[in-house]
Design an enzyme around this catalytic site. Structure first.
Site, short mmCIF file in Angstrom:
data_model
loop_
_atom_site.label_atom_id
_atom_site.label_comp_id
_atom_site.label_asym_id
_atom_site.label_seq_id
_atom_site.Cartn_x
_atom_site.Cartn_y
_atom_site.Cartn_z
N ASP A 43 -1.15 2.83 -0.73
CA ASP A 43 0.00 3.56 -0.21
C ASP A 43 1.26 3.11 -0.92
O ASP A 43 1.45 1.92 -1.16
CB ASP A 43 0.16 3.29 1.29
CG ASP A 43 -1.13 3.43 2.06
OD1 ASP A 43 -1.48 4.56 2.42
OD2 ASP A 43 -1.81 2.41 2.29
N LYS A 66 3.67 7.94 0.84
CA LYS A 66 4.11 7.77 2.23
C LYS A 66 5.51 8.39 2.39
O LYS A 66 6.48 7.71 2.70
CB LYS A 66 4.11 6.29 2.60
CG LYS A 66 2.76 5.61 2.47
CD LYS A 66 1.69 6.24 3.34
CE LYS A 66 1.96 6.02 4.81
NZ LYS A 66 0.82 6.49 5.65
N GLU A 76 -1.65 7.31 -2.09
CA GLU A 76 -1.09 8.09 -0.97
C GLU A 76 0.43 7.95 -0.97
O GLU A 76 0.96 6.85 -0.86
CB GLU A 76 -1.65 7.62 0.37
CG GLU A 76 -1.05 8.43 1.52
CD GLU A 76 -1.55 8.04 2.90
OE1 GLU A 76 -0.90 8.44 3.89
OE2 GLU A 76 -2.57 7.33 3.00
N HIS A 78 1.83 0.12 3.30
CA HIS A 78 1.49 1.30 4.12
C HIS A 78 2.65 1.78 4.98
O HIS A 78 2.97 2.97 5.01
CB HIS A 78 0.29 0.99 5.02
CG HIS A 78 -0.10 2.14 5.90
ND1 HIS A 78 0.46 2.33 7.16
CD2 HIS A 78 -0.96 3.16 5.70
CE1 HIS A 78 -0.06 3.42 7.69
NE2 HIS A 78 -0.92 3.95 6.83
N HIS A 85 -10.26 1.34 1.32
CA HIS A 85 -9.06 1.70 2.06
C HIS A 85 -8.05 0.55 2.06
O HIS A 85 -8.29 -0.49 2.67
CB HIS A 85 -9.46 2.07 3.49
CG HIS A 85 -8.33 2.55 4.34
ND1 HIS A 85 -7.99 1.94 5.53
CD2 HIS A 85 -7.49 3.60 4.19
CE1 HIS A 85 -6.99 2.59 6.09
NE2 HIS A 85 -6.66 3.59 5.29
N ARG A 86 -6.95 0.73 1.34
CA ARG A 86 -5.95 -0.33 1.15
C ARG A 86 -6.59 -1.56 0.50
O ARG A 86 -6.20 -2.69 0.77
CB ARG A 86 -5.26 -0.70 2.47
CG ARG A 86 -4.70 0.51 3.23
CD ARG A 86 -4.10 0.15 4.56
NE ARG A 86 -3.96 1.34 5.40
CZ ARG A 86 -3.61 1.34 6.68
NH1 ARG A 86 -3.33 0.19 7.29
NH2 ARG A 86 -3.52 2.47 7.37
N GLU A 109 -7.97 3.14 -2.48
CA GLU A 109 -6.93 3.92 -1.83
C GLU A 109 -5.77 2.98 -1.52
O GLU A 109 -5.98 1.90 -0.98
CB GLU A 109 -7.46 4.57 -0.54
CG GLU A 109 -6.48 5.51 0.16
CD GLU A 109 -5.57 4.82 1.17
OE1 GLU A 109 -4.66 5.49 1.69
OE2 GLU A 109 -5.75 3.61 1.44
N ASP A 156 -12.76 0.62 5.07
CA ASP A 156 -12.22 -0.74 4.99
C ASP A 156 -13.23 -1.71 4.40
O ASP A 156 -12.85 -2.77 3.92
CB ASP A 156 -11.84 -1.23 6.40
CG ASP A 156 -10.70 -0.44 7.03
OD1 ASP A 156 -9.88 0.11 6.28
OD2 ASP A 156 -10.65 -0.39 8.28
#
Length: 243
Positions: free
Chosen positions: A36, A111, A109, A49, A7-8, A34, A229
């Protein structure tokens, strides 16, 4: 076996959405990353993000109001309690230059659920095609109109629907708009949810799963992927469920 998406990037130990965070996620054998994307004033796709730069950098204001050359002067690690090393906000182009040397999957993702970004979908897909990464990409967004548009532009790239609140039979909703997966908040997910979705041909990738008990529960229920994370922890736990 369930996959692990960082995640990120490896955001439990490194500044989120930075190249070092992505590189370290790949080093601990995360299956996917993942990230953003937002767009600058001059149309560059950048990896961050929030709509504003305030939380994660030493700057202030909206990403959309920055020129690319100016946003690159910000320190994306300034708010992170690390070693003090300055890091730039990556461009999607920069990320793809690194990614093309790996076998990692990337969940992009969009945004664009709060602010509209003109031609974000078209620009992203064009860049993916330039690098020949179509088979390694998954799109997701809380803006489901955006996912429909992506599918219309290039149905070969997988799309997934993000949601944080309950949707009635989301696997049927996803199927109806030709999405391949759903990315629900982990609090919405249980064994029945996973089994119904997966049996319907819709992949479930829950976010953000950091609790080892939840990791074990979801993995034992056949979830397609965990978005976490801490990819190192998740990989070690999921290895116990390997056939």
């Amino acid at each position: 076996m369930s996959l692990v998406f960082a995640h990120r990037g490896y955001s439990a130990k490194f500044p989120e959405n930075t190249m070092i965070s992505f590189q370290q996620a790949e080093k601990v054998c995360a299956d996917g990353i993942e990230l953003d994307i937002q767009m600058t004033k001059d149309g560059e796709l950048v990896i961050i993000h929030d709509e504003k730069v305030d939380r994660t950098t030493n700057g202030s204001g909206y990403v959309k109001d920055y020129l690319y050359k100016d946003i690159r002067t910000l320190d994306a690690a300034s708010k992170y309690n690390g070693n003090g090393q300055k890091m730039q906000i990556p461009s999607l182009h920069e990320f793809f230059e690194w990614m093309k040397q790996t076998n990692i999957i990337c969940n992009i993702e969009f945004k664009n659920n709060k602010l509209p970004y003109k031609e974000m979908e078209e620009k992203t897909i064009e860049l993916i095609r330039q690098y020949g990464l179509e088979t390694q990409i998954i799109f997701s967004s809380f803006n489901h109109y955006s996912m429909v548009l992506c599918n219309q532009i290039d149905p070969t790239i997988e799309t997934a629907l993000l949601f944080s609140d309950g949707i009635y039979r989301p696997w049927m909703y996803a199927k109806a708009i030709k999405a391949n997966g759903i990315h629900p908040n982990q609090r919405l997910v249980n064994k029945e949810f996973i089994r119904n979705s997966e049996s319907f041909g819709i992949k479930v990738r829950a976010y953000t799963v950091n609790d080892p008990k939840k990791m074990k529960l979801f993995a034992s229920s056949g979830i397609s992927a965990l978005i976490t994370d801490d990819p190192s922890l998740a990989k070690s736990i999921l290895n116990d469920f390997a056939p």
